[in-house]
Motif scaffolding. Structure first.
Motif, PDB file in Angstrom:
ATOM      1  N   GLY A   8     106.549  36.796  72.165  1.00 31.14           N
ATOM      2  CA  GLY A   8     105.803  36.615  70.931  1.00 31.14           C
ATOM      3  C   GLY A   8     104.648  37.582  70.773  1.00 31.14           C
ATOM      4  N   CYS A   9     104.357  38.328  71.825  1.00 25.52           N
ATOM      5  CA  CYS A   9     103.160  39.181  71.847  1.00 25.52           C
ATOM      6  C   CYS A   9     103.304  40.356  70.877  1.00 25.52           C
ATOM      7  N   SER A  10     102.206  40.732  70.209  1.00 27.88           N
ATOM      8  CA  SER A  10     102.245  41.856  69.275  1.00 27.88           C
ATOM      9  C   SER A  10     102.228  43.184  70.009  1.00 27.88           C
ATOM     10  N   ARG A  11     101.577  43.224  71.156  1.00 27.69           N
ATOM     11  CA  ARG A  11     101.391  44.491  71.857  1.00 27.69           C
ATOM     12  C   ARG A  11     101.438  44.251  73.373  1.00 27.69           C
ATOM     13  N   LYS A  26     104.602  42.327  79.891  1.00 31.97           N
ATOM     14  CA  LYS A  26     103.607  41.284  80.125  1.00 31.97           C
ATOM     15  C   LYS A  26     102.786  41.100  78.847  1.00 31.97           C
ATOM     16  N   ALA A  27     102.611  39.855  78.424  1.00 32.53           N
ATOM     17  CA  ALA A  27     101.869  39.590  77.183  1.00 32.53           C
ATOM     18  C   ALA A  27     100.442  40.120  77.298  1.00 32.53           C
ATOM     19  N   CYS A  28      99.885  40.613  76.190  1.00 30.28           N
ATOM     20  CA  CYS A  28      98.555  41.233  76.218  1.00 30.28           C
ATOM     21  C   CYS A  28      97.447  40.245  76.556  1.00 30.28           C
ATOM     22  N   GLY A  29      97.636  38.964  76.192  1.00 36.22           N
ATOM     23  CA  GLY A  29      96.651  37.942  76.549  1.00 36.22           C
ATOM     24  C   GLY A  29      95.399  37.965  75.690  1.00 36.22           C
ATOM     25  N   ASN A  30      95.409  38.702  74.587  1.00 35.98           N
ATOM     26  CA  ASN A  30      94.221  38.757  73.724  1.00 35.98           C
ATOM     27  C   ASN A  30      93.955  37.390  73.099  1.00 35.98           C
ATOM     28  N   GLN A  43      94.151  39.834  66.474  1.00 32.73           N
ATOM     29  CA  GLN A  43      94.708  40.898  67.300  1.00 32.73           C
ATOM     30  C   GLN A  43      96.125  40.569  67.750  1.00 32.73           C
ATOM     31  N   CYS A  44      96.343  39.353  68.226  1.00 33.00           N
ATOM     32  CA  CYS A  44      97.677  38.949  68.662  1.00 33.00           C
ATOM     33  C   CYS A  44      97.832  37.444  68.425  1.00 33.00           C
ATOM     34  N   PRO A  45      98.466  37.058  67.327  1.00 36.59           N
ATOM     35  CA  PRO A  45      98.547  35.629  66.982  1.00 36.59           C
ATOM     36  C   PRO A  45      99.177  34.790  68.094  1.00 36.59           C
ATOM     37  N   ASP A  46     100.189  35.326  68.761  1.00 39.34           N
ATOM     38  CA  ASP A  46     100.889  34.521  69.747  1.00 39.34           C
ATOM     39  C   ASP A  46     100.052  34.293  71.006  1.00 39.34           C
ATOM     40  N   CYS A  47      99.440  35.347  71.526  1.00 36.23           N
ATOM     41  CA  CYS A  47      98.610  35.193  72.714  1.00 36.23           C
ATOM     42  C   CYS A  47      97.408  34.312  72.387  1.00 36.23           C
ATOM     43  N   ALA A  48      96.866  34.452  71.187  1.00 32.43           N
ATOM     44  CA  ALA A  48      95.742  33.617  70.775  1.00 32.43           C
ATOM     45  C   ALA A  48      96.164  32.150  70.736  1.00 32.43           C
TER      46      ALA A  48
HETATM   47 ZN   LIG Z   1      99.641  39.479  72.934  1.00 30.49          ZN
END
Ligand SMILES: [Zn+2]
Ligand SMILES: [Zn+2]
Ligand SMILES: [Zn+2]
Ligand SMILES: [Zn+2]
Length: 522
Positions: A41-44, A78-82, A87-92
């Motif tokens: 799901g990560c954007s970046r 690896k998901a960015c974890g932001n 910045q990244c809806p999924d990690c958020a």
């Molecule tokens: Zn992310």
């Protein structure tokens, strides 16, 4: 071990849908989808390369070894974890879930926090900044709307003052408009030239220190109260073997910072009253019976009124600035009879704000540099441009660093040297309008840690992956890049992740809804 796969080369010249189709028709597509699932799901996402080994936990022996060259795209995703939704809806979303757990466990117990915390007195307080000049505002005297998320109640006039006249710059000093909830004028000063932008950014910059001293004052008030009531101090032995007498109560907190529309920070804080166990100073125990939620509430009000920080001298303001809280602090009780605040509502509310930064102001930037500053800062510009300009201007190299002789020419030039001029950090945090703190913080004793939640999740995922709880994966990996290889890949991975999440999301939606209800009320 499988044979190395050919490196996938996305066709860059074609559109996203064609890229997706190209990927999806390749033979190893289902393997790729599975491979990217944990970052799906990560954007970046971050791409890593290197060797991964599976180690048996009982013997410590390596049971298998794999190089990322043998994996799809020759890399591990690896998901960015932001934590920021913008910045990244999924990690958020993942972060928000963790934040919810951290806050909630501190209120109800669970995940290693004793359930007895549910009986400690707790208050939920909102600390705001004072006024730095009149801004357009929306005030609804009494709501009749069902959910305040889409409040369409009739607000009072913004700043109705007959005979207000104009300010020295010829701007009207009153505003009779009844602003809609989405009016872009909200939070904007009535007169940009009257507004004290410098004071506001300095306030944001020192707000963390103001909070630290306020919390100390709250604990001091409670200690005095205990002494007056004859509740004895507790004798503890510290880790280094020293004997100390400490007050019988302490306060643990969980706090989120929220950026208001006018770009001043305010804090929502949960404050929980804990006792001290003489046997185990680190244990979480209830406070003595003689101290109540009334006392906690009174201590918060008293401390908020009393504490003010005078900042160090600055060439532009030799006497420094006074940094204190705004009008009356709003203090509410949780789970009290007839009260609207429950612990899950408060946890959802705090978790929601933990994924935001400056978005409420209508902008969200990354760190500003001498090369980009002129795109954002303008002393004659709009509200935000003037605030950013104030950060950059006040954070400029001053006599303090040159006199010390230790800051190098390069340090001074990039303006990021914070060693000698306390205000220099304002440049570093100009994109946050001076606020350099974390958006979610908590006292060490308050609850579980984010680290524990992440570790639990990783262990679960690995067990799920290999079906063996007695094997751990160890890797020596290096960074190869960030982001998906093509827009088509992003589309495929994100869509798959969204489908997997859909069922789990429903429960969250209810929480988000609750959060909005009290969010608008606060
Ligand atoms: Zn992310
Ligand atoms: Zn107005
Ligand atoms: Zn309303
Ligand atoms: Zn003016």
């Amino acid at each position: 071990m499988s044979t190395p796969l050919t490196l996938y080369r996305p066709a860059l010249a074609v559109g996203r849908d064609a890229q997706a189709l190209h990927r999806a028709t390749m033979p190893e597509f289902s393997g790729w989808l599975e491979h990217t699932a944990s970052a799906g799901g990560c954007s970046r996402p971050i791409r890593l390369t290197g060797t991964i080994a599976a180690v048996a936990t009982d013997t410590g022996r390596i049971t298998s070894r794999l190089h990322t060259d043998e994996l799809p795209d020759r890399a591990l995703y690896k998901a960015c974890g932001n934590r920021r939704e913008s910045q990244c809806p999924d990690c958020a979303w993942v972060y928000q879930g963790d934040a919810y757990q951290v806050v909630r466990c501190g209120l109800t117990g669970g995940k290693g926090v004793p359930d007895s915390v549910g009986r400690h007195p707790v208050v939920f307080a909102t600390f705001t900044a004072p006024s730095f000049g009149a801004v357009h505002r929306r005030h609804v005297p009494s709501h009749t709307c069902f959910t305040r998320q889409r409040c369409d109640c009739r607000p009072a006039p913004c700043r109705a003052r007959s005979n207000a006249g104009t300010c020295p710059h010829g701007q009207p000093a009153a505003c009779f408009a009844r602003h809609d909830a989405d009016d872009p004028q909200l939070g904007q000063p009535l007169c940009l030239d009257c507004y004290d932008h410098a004071h506001q950014v300095v306030w944001n910059y020192f707000s963390g220190e103001l909070w630290r001293r306020t919390k100390q004052a709250i604990e001091r008030h409670l200690a005095v109260l205990c002494r007056q009531r004859g509740i004895p101090k507790v004798r503890i032995v510290t880790a280094s073997g020293k004997v100390r007498w400490v007050p019988p109560v302490r306060v643990s907190h969980g706090k989120v910072a929220e950026m208001q529309r006018r770009a001043a920070v305010h804090f929502h804080v949960l404050l929980r009253l804990d006792g001290v166990d003489f046997d185990d100073p680190d244990a979480l125990v209830p406070p003595p019976a003689g101290v109540t939620v009334d006392d906690l509430e009174a201590a918060v009000h008293a401390a908020a009124r009393q504490i003010a920080v005078t900042t160090p001298p600055h060439p532009d303001q030799q006497s420094g600035w006074v940094v204190a809280w705004g009008e009356q602090v709003d203090v509410r009780r949780i789970n009290s009879a007839g009260g609207e605040l429950t612990d899950s509502k408060v946890a959802a509310y705090l978790a929601k704000y933990a994924t935001k930064a400056t978005e409420a102001t209508g902008h969200s930037f990354t760190r500003l540099t001498p090369a980009t500053i002129n795109d954002y800062a303008d002393p004659e510009g709009d509200h935000l441009a003037r605030l950013i300009d104030a950060c950059w201007h006040l954070g400029r190299p001053t006599g303090a660093d040159t006199a010390s002789g230790a800051a190098t020419a390069d340090d001074r030039q990039d303006g990021l040297d914070t060693r000698f001029n306390v205000y220099a950090g304002l440049r570093r945090w100009a994109h946050m309008i001076g606020f350099g703190g974390h958006f979610l913080t908590k006292a060490r004793r308050y609850s579980v840690t984010f680290g524990l939640l992440r570790a639990t999740r990783t262990t679960y995922r690995r067990t799920e992956d290999n079906g063996m709880a007695d094997t751990i994966t160890v890797g020596t990996l290096t960074y190869v890049g960030a982001g998906w290889l093509s827009d088509g890949d992003a589309l495929l991975a994100n869509t798959a992740a969204q489908e997997r999440r859909e069922s789990r999301r429903v429960g969250r939606e209810e929480l988000a809804h609750e959060a909005w209800l009290i969010g608008a009320a606060a």
